[in-house]
Every structure is written in C-alpha cells, then in structure tokens.
Design a protein around this motif. Sequence first.
Motif, PDB file in Angstrom:
ATOM      1  N   GLU A 145       0.836  -1.208   0.000  1.00 24.64           N
ATOM      2  CA  GLU A 145       0.000   0.000   0.000  1.00 24.64           C
ATOM      3  C   GLU A 145       0.863   1.247   0.000  1.00 24.64           C
ATOM      4  OE1 GLU A 145      -2.037   3.423   1.761  1.00 24.64           O
ATOM      5  OE2 GLU A 145      -0.423   2.246   2.699  1.00 24.64           O
ATOM      6  N   GLN A 146       1.930   1.235   0.807  1.00 23.20           N
ATOM      7  CA  GLN A 146       2.836   2.376   0.868  1.00 23.20           C
ATOM      8  C   GLN A 146       3.508   2.589  -0.485  1.00 23.20           C
ATOM      9  OE1 GLN A 146       3.282   4.474   3.383  1.00 23.20           O
ATOM     10  NE2 GLN A 146       4.862   5.667   2.348  1.00 23.20           N
ATOM     11  N   SER A 147       3.902   1.487  -1.134  1.00 23.55           N
ATOM     12  CA  SER A 147       4.540   1.595  -2.447  1.00 23.55           C
ATOM     13  C   SER A 147       3.577   2.149  -3.487  1.00 23.55           C
ATOM     14  CB  SER A 147       5.053   0.213  -2.888  1.00 23.55           C
ATOM     15  OG  SER A 147       6.020  -0.277  -1.991  1.00 23.55           O
ATOM     16  N   VAL A 148       2.317   1.695  -3.433  1.00 24.89           N
ATOM     17  CA  VAL A 148       1.314   2.192  -4.380  1.00 24.89           C
ATOM     18  C   VAL A 148       1.069   3.682  -4.168  1.00 24.89           C
ATOM     19  CG1 VAL A 148      -1.136   2.070  -5.002  1.00 24.89           C
ATOM     20  CG2 VAL A 148       0.185  -0.027  -4.713  1.00 24.89           C
ATOM     21  N   TYR A 149       0.991   4.079  -2.901  1.00 23.29           N
ATOM     22  CA  TYR A 149       0.747   5.492  -2.611  1.00 23.29           C
ATOM     23  C   TYR A 149       1.921   6.351  -3.090  1.00 23.29           C
ATOM     24  CZ  TYR A 149      -0.381   9.697   0.059  1.00 23.29           C
ATOM     25  OH  TYR A 149      -0.667  10.994   0.414  1.00 23.29           O
ATOM     26  N   GLU A 150       3.136   5.886  -2.804  1.00 22.72           N
ATOM     27  CA  GLU A 150       4.313   6.639  -3.251  1.00 22.72           C
ATOM     28  C   GLU A 150       4.392   6.658  -4.777  1.00 22.72           C
ATOM     29  OE1 GLU A 150       7.541   4.723  -1.324  1.00 22.72           O
ATOM     30  OE2 GLU A 150       7.105   5.596   0.657  1.00 22.72           O
ATOM     31  N   MET A 151       4.008   5.536  -5.411  1.00 23.09           N
ATOM     32  CA  MET A 151       4.011   5.484  -6.870  1.00 23.09           C
ATOM     33  C   MET A 151       3.029   6.485  -7.452  1.00 23.09           C
ATOM     34  SD  MET A 151       2.870   2.332  -9.362  1.00 23.09           S
ATOM     35  CE  MET A 151       1.152   2.541  -8.838  1.00 23.09           C
ATOM     36  N   SER A 152       1.827   6.586  -6.833  1.00 17.35           N
ATOM     37  CA  SER A 152       0.827   7.533  -7.334  1.00 17.35           C
ATOM     38  C   SER A 152       1.317   8.974  -7.196  1.00 17.35           C
ATOM     39  CB  SER A 152      -0.494   7.354  -6.573  1.00 17.35           C
ATOM     40  OG  SER A 152      -0.359   7.737  -5.220  1.00 17.35           O
ATOM     41  N   GLN A 153       1.988   9.254  -6.066  1.00 18.53           N
ATOM     42  CA  GLN A 153       2.527  10.599  -5.891  1.00 18.53           C
ATOM     43  C   GLN A 153       3.611  10.899  -6.925  1.00 18.53           C
ATOM     44  OE1 GLN A 153       3.694  10.559  -1.669  1.00 18.53           O
ATOM     45  NE2 GLN A 153       2.028  11.983  -1.267  1.00 18.53           N
ATOM     46  N   THR A 154       4.465   9.905  -7.179  1.00 17.99           N
ATOM     47  CA  THR A 154       5.523  10.086  -8.174  1.00 17.99           C
ATOM     48  C   THR A 154       4.933  10.282  -9.567  1.00 17.99           C
ATOM     49  OG1 THR A 154       6.999   8.688  -6.858  1.00 17.99           O
ATOM     50  CG2 THR A 154       7.607   9.053  -9.148  1.00 17.99           C
ATOM     51  N   LEU A 155       3.902   9.479  -9.890  1.00 26.18           N
ATOM     52  CA  LEU A 155       3.256   9.609 -11.198  1.00 26.18           C
ATOM     53  C   LEU A 155       2.580  10.967 -11.349  1.00 26.18           C
ATOM     54  CD1 LEU A 155       1.647   6.081 -11.751  1.00 26.18           C
ATOM     55  CD2 LEU A 155       3.463   7.133 -13.095  1.00 26.18           C
ATOM     56  N   GLU A 156       1.908  11.388 -10.262  1.00 24.77           N
ATOM     57  CA  GLU A 156       1.248  12.692 -10.315  1.00 24.77           C
ATOM     58  C   GLU A 156       2.281  13.801 -10.516  1.00 24.77           C
ATOM     59  OE1 GLU A 156      -1.947  15.344  -7.711  1.00 24.77           O
ATOM     60  OE2 GLU A 156      -0.804  13.737  -6.749  1.00 24.77           O
ATOM     61  N   GLN A 157       3.383  13.706  -9.759  1.00 19.89           N
ATOM     62  CA  GLN A 157       4.440  14.709  -9.888  1.00 19.89           C
ATOM     63  C   GLN A 157       5.053  14.671 -11.294  1.00 19.89           C
ATOM     64  OE1 GLN A 157       7.800  14.043  -7.287  1.00 19.89           O
ATOM     65  NE2 GLN A 157       8.296  16.210  -7.209  1.00 19.89           N
ATOM     66  N   TYR A 158       5.238  13.461 -11.811  1.00 20.40           N
ATOM     67  CA  TYR A 158       5.824  13.327 -13.154  1.00 20.40           C
ATOM     68  C   TYR A 158       4.887  13.907 -14.222  1.00 20.40           C
ATOM     69  CZ  TYR A 158       7.425  11.124 -17.452  1.00 20.40           C
ATOM     70  OH  TYR A 158       7.844  10.906 -18.734  1.00 20.40           O
ATOM     71  N   MET A 159       3.592  13.575 -14.092  1.00 16.08           N
ATOM     72  CA  MET A 159       2.648  14.076 -15.094  1.00 16.08           C
ATOM     73  C   MET A 159       2.529  15.595 -15.028  1.00 16.08           C
ATOM     74  SD  MET A 159      -0.354  11.183 -14.945  1.00 16.08           S
ATOM     75  CE  MET A 159      -1.290  12.038 -16.203  1.00 16.08           C
ATOM     76  N   ASN A 160       2.546  16.124 -13.790  1.00 17.77           N
ATOM     77  CA  ASN A 160       2.499  17.588 -13.660  1.00 17.77           C
ATOM     78  C   ASN A 160       3.756  18.224 -14.242  1.00 17.77           C
ATOM     79  OD1 ASN A 160       0.019  17.485 -12.383  1.00 17.77           O
ATOM     80  ND2 ASN A 160       0.882  17.472 -10.325  1.00 17.77           N
ATOM     81  N   SER A 161       4.908  17.563 -13.972  1.00 16.64           N
ATOM     82  CA  SER A 161       6.151  18.120 -14.514  1.00 16.64           C
ATOM     83  C   SER A 161       6.182  18.018 -16.032  1.00 16.64           C
ATOM     84  CB  SER A 161       7.354  17.389 -13.910  1.00 16.64           C
ATOM     85  OG  SER A 161       7.379  16.036 -14.330  1.00 16.64           O
TER      86      SER A 161
END
Length: 456
Positions: A214-230
């Motif tokens: 769950e922690q990995s999925v949450y961190e992955m979603s944050q990374t993806l969101e940050q990547y897509m925003n960037s």
Amino acid sequence: MKLQSQLNAAFTALLFVIMTTAGLVIYSLVLDVLIQDEQRQLEETGELLISFLSEQYEDASEYRNIDTFLQEQDLQLFLYDRNLDTVLFSTMSISVVNEFFQENDFEDSDETLWQHGNDRFVTQRIIFSPEQSGMELILLTPINDLRAVQQNFFFRLSWVFLIGALAAVILSYYMTNKLVTPLSLLKKELKKVENRQFDQMKRIRATGEIKEVEQSVYEMSQTLEQYMNSQQTFFQNASHELKTPLMTIQGYAEGIRDGIFDEKDTEKGLEVMVTEVNRLKKIINEMILLAKLDSQPDVYEETEIDVQAFIDGIVSKALPIVHENNLDLHQKVDGSITLHADEEKLLRAVSNVVFNAIRYASKEVSIHVYKKKNEIYFDIEDDGKGISEEDMDKIFYRFIKGKGGETGLGLAIARAIIEQSNGKIYAGPSKKLGGAKFMICLPVSSKPKGNKKGKS
C-alpha cells in the motif's frame, strides 16, 4: 473465484484432510487401546479367580472339581489342560467349545485374538501354579463389545471435530476477510491511478506486507502525479520557450521581406535573428540531451578522474565570464581525490551548476571539494539573492529558471547526469556566502550497476 473464496476453500479442504486423517488414526488406535485394556482386566479377573481357587484347593488335580464355581461366574472362559490338549470345562456350550477348538490353536499362547464364525474374541491366559500341572484359565471377551465402545467414543469425537471445524471455518472467514479487504480496497486505488484520479487517492489501513505494498502504491501515485504535472509544465514551458524566439525571428523576417526596415534596422534584425536561432539550437540540443539521458541510461563510459584537474578545467572555462562580471572565484580541493565516472557527462553537470552560480552571484563564488568515507562532495556557493522557498522544490524541473536564466534546462540536465551516476544533488541557502548553495554527492565509483560500457 474471488481470492477470499479460494482461501476459504483451500483452508476448508486442508482442514477436512487433516481431521479425516486424524480421525482414522484415532479410530484405529482406540481399538488397540481398548483391546490392551480389556486384556489387562481379564488378567486381573483371572488372577483373582486362580488366587481364590488356590486357597480352596490344595492339589491341582482337584481343579477338575471346580466346574460349579466357574459356572457361577458371569464370564466366557475355558479351563484348558495343556498337557492333554483338551478343554476340561467351559462356561459355553459343548458345540461352541468344539467350534472354538476347531477354528483356533489352543496350544499357541502367543495368539491373543481368536475367531469364532464371523466374530472375534480377545483372550487372556492365566497359568495355574505349579506350571507342571499344565492347567490354564482362558478368558474371552467379544471384540464387538469393544467396537461398541470404540464407535461411541468416535461419535463423540466426531462432534468435537465438527464443532472445532465449524469454529475454525468461521475464524478463517474472519481472517481472510481481514486479509482480502485491504487488497480489494487497494485494487480500487490502483484503478484511480489508472484513471489518473490522483486527487481522490485514499490511504488504506493494513499490516505486514500488504501495508508495504500500500505504501509503495501510494508513493508510486505521488511520483506519477508529480511526473505528469512536470511533463505538463515541461510541454507548456517548452512551447513558450520555443515560441518566443520563433515569433521574434518571424517578425524580423516578415519586416525585412516587406521592406519595412531601413538598412540599419535590417542589419540589426538579422543579428537578432541569428541570436535567436542560436538560442533555439541551444534549447533543442539540451532537450535532445535530456531525452538521451532518459532513454539511454546504459550509455555510460566510466573513467578515472583526477578531481583537482577536473575542477581546474571548469574554472578555466569560467574565468572569462568571471572577469567580465568582476567576480571572485575560489576553488579548493581537499587532498588528492580521484573518482570513477563518465567524465564528459560529469563535466557537463558540474559546469552547469558552477555557471548557474556565476550567473546569480553578486561578487563571489566558491567551489569546495572534499571526501567523506566513500563519498565525494562538491559544494558550490554564491553570494547572490539565493533561492526562494517557492522555487526550492522545483529548481531542478525542466524550464524552471530564475530571473536572468537562459534555457531553464541546465540544472535539470545536471540532476539527470548526477542521478545516473548514483549520486544526489541538493539545493539550499548558503550559510557561508549568504546566497545559494548546491551540494553534489557522488560515490567514489559512480558507474550504475548493470549498465554496459558505451560511448555517449
């Protein structure tokens, strides 16, 4: 079939196999225990009878006169004379005695189970004293009586097993439900990631390995969101950075074509167009370099680098700009330091950071290189205005530049190269000079594991 149903079915099947096996083993063992216990009781009973008879009759020859006494006992027994191999007396009828005598070997004292028709009997022999008399008292008990006890015991045991199995299945359902529920919720959260609904992501309560997932999925979603925003910011900024010089070139080109400018303005316009074209080339080349760093991380040629010579080379390139801006550039390398990295790429990364510091410095820039354990640190500081809190988190994003910046790709390129070299780069305030401080941390050998040696 859902995971919870699969787990419950597997647990129930396993429980059924274990309890069935245990039941069969216990069922057979109970009969053996009952036979042994019955033999012990028969032995005690026989010894009591013989003890009583020994007190009543002094001579073994008189044992033939005990028919009346034995007939009064509620027992199935034989009075057997081993010397004559004959039954002297039995509490059973003559026909039954004859059938027993025909179906079983009375002389075999090791045989403890006798057959009579379809029935079996547990036997126990008690020898009269003295043994030379050859007299034996043989007592019998039908196994069917023991089987009745065995079945009654097994019936009660089955109820215990059934209640225990039911409790275990209920507990299994509760535990699997507790295990599977976080997975089901996690599946929904992954669906949100798939649909890019990052703002609707929720944390899930879980334990153990599921919590780690769950922690990995949450961190992955944050990374993806940050990547897509960037990426979105990158395309917006890229279009803006490319559009501005193109519009300038287009404006001057159309003016020259239409004869709007005089000779002096035309010459100026051509100079501006050349400048903007060079700027476009620089932006495009840096964009290509960033794309290459992202798509070809294995193109990495590691060599041994003398850090002092490496820094001297950067300073030599920077001196013209330093003198032009009336700056003081100080550099210090503690001791003799060498590292292993792609020199061409690392030169590009460190130069970008140094030239960035020179661009924003007021009077002074400092480069300090030192070694701690197996890591080498490059501290690059200036006395400029520093980095605002707002820009601190995005200073290494693409096309993020401060006032007076060029393309906004220099620090992004530096970070990509340094991270490819298994290093880290940090930005913060400079306590020494009061401006900005960039710290690059590299391992002594910075070649990425598993990467092949190649030429960039």
